[in-house]
Scaffold this active site. Structure first.
Site, PDB file in Angstrom:
ATOM      1  N   CYS A  86       0.168  -1.009  -1.965  1.00 34.65           N
ATOM      2  CA  CYS A  86       0.828  -2.108  -1.268  1.00 34.65           C
ATOM      3  C   CYS A  86       1.994  -2.599  -2.127  1.00 34.65           C
ATOM      4  CB  CYS A  86      -0.164  -3.240  -1.047  1.00 34.65           C
ATOM      5  SG  CYS A  86       0.531  -4.667  -0.191  1.00 34.65           S
ATOM      6  N   HIS A 128      -3.058  -1.342   7.953  1.00 41.65           N
ATOM      7  CA  HIS A 128      -2.778  -2.053   6.696  1.00 41.65           C
ATOM      8  C   HIS A 128      -1.788  -3.202   6.956  1.00 41.65           C
ATOM      9  CE1 HIS A 128      -1.759  -2.035   2.216  1.00 41.65           C
ATOM     10  NE2 HIS A 128      -0.805  -2.776   2.737  1.00 41.65           N
ATOM     11  N   GLU A 129      -0.723  -2.907   7.718  1.00 40.99           N
ATOM     12  CA  GLU A 129       0.300  -3.933   7.983  1.00 40.99           C
ATOM     13  C   GLU A 129      -0.255  -5.015   8.894  1.00 40.99           C
ATOM     14  OE1 GLU A 129       2.795  -3.978   6.135  1.00 40.99           O
ATOM     15  OE2 GLU A 129       2.409  -1.975   5.356  1.00 40.99           O
ATOM     16  N   HIS A 132      -2.084  -7.697   7.081  1.00 37.52           N
ATOM     17  CA  HIS A 132      -1.227  -8.682   6.394  1.00 37.52           C
ATOM     18  C   HIS A 132      -0.994  -9.921   7.267  1.00 37.52           C
ATOM     19  CE1 HIS A 132       0.021  -7.038   2.573  1.00 37.52           C
ATOM     20  NE2 HIS A 132       0.381  -5.884   3.101  1.00 37.52           N
TER      21      HIS A 132
HETATM   22 ZN    ZN Z   1       0.603  -4.137   1.992  1.00 31.32          ZN
END
Ligand code: ZN
Length: 182
Positions: A86, A128-129, A132
């Site tokens: 990341c 993953h995004e 966030h």
């Molecule tokens: Zn990330």
């Protein structure tokens, strides 16, 4: 605009929906893509640049994509183990288990609805995004002791940087004082 690192408050906040896809949002998306490419990344979410709104950009190698107000509408029961990193947790790479395939619905930079069915690397980036936007980091999916060690390391690093900043400020103060003395 810069990429914030582990310890920054915006990384742990739940982001709010983008109300309208305006020129300002398009500009932000373009800047985020530029920043992402410059950092050699494959995805970047708005909270990573200190903006808690629901949008991210990604490029798995097939071209840039902008995802505004994304929703994950389906995941496969099959899981996959893949190493993740990341841009906000530089230097850390850990294996994370997530659904192998994902279906995601979002608006693009023109406000048009898009549906993406992804597998492999792209499925991984999108999940993953998306995390966030809910204040979740990939280290939340790994062994808790390992996560605690990583968080400690970053805390120490930022304390050291803050101390260095204070020293520099002190030095400046001293110098301006001695200048005044002359
Ligand atoms: Zn990330």
């Amino acid at each position: 605009m810069q990429i914030v690192k582990l310890g920054a408050g915006s990384l742990r906040e739940k982001s709010v929906p983008v109300e309208a896809v305006t020129d300002e949002i398009r500009k932000l998306a373009a800047e985020m893509l530029e920043l992402m490419y410059k950092a050699d990344g494959v995805g970047l979410a708005a909270p990573q640049v200190g903006k808690n709104i629901r949008m991210f950009v990604a490029d798995d190698g097939s071209g840039p994509g902008v995802f505004i107000n994304p929703q994950i509408t389906g995941t496969s029961p099959e899981l996959a183990d893949l190493e993740e990193g990341c841009l906000s947790v530089p230097g850390v790479y850990e294996k994370v288990t997530r659904p192998a395939c994902v279906r995601i619905q979002a608006q693009d930079e023109n406000g048009r609805r898009r549906v993406v069915q992804a597998e492999g690397f792209l499925a991984r980036i999108l999940q993953h995004e998306y995390d966030h936007l809910d204040g979740v980091l990939f280290i939340d999916h790994i062994d808790p002791e390992k996560k605690a060690r990583i968080e400690r390391r970053f805390r120490k690093k930022s304390e050291k940087q803050a101390a260095k900043g204070n020293q520099a400020a002190q030095k400046n103060r001293n110098e301006s004082r001695s200048e005044k003395g002359n």
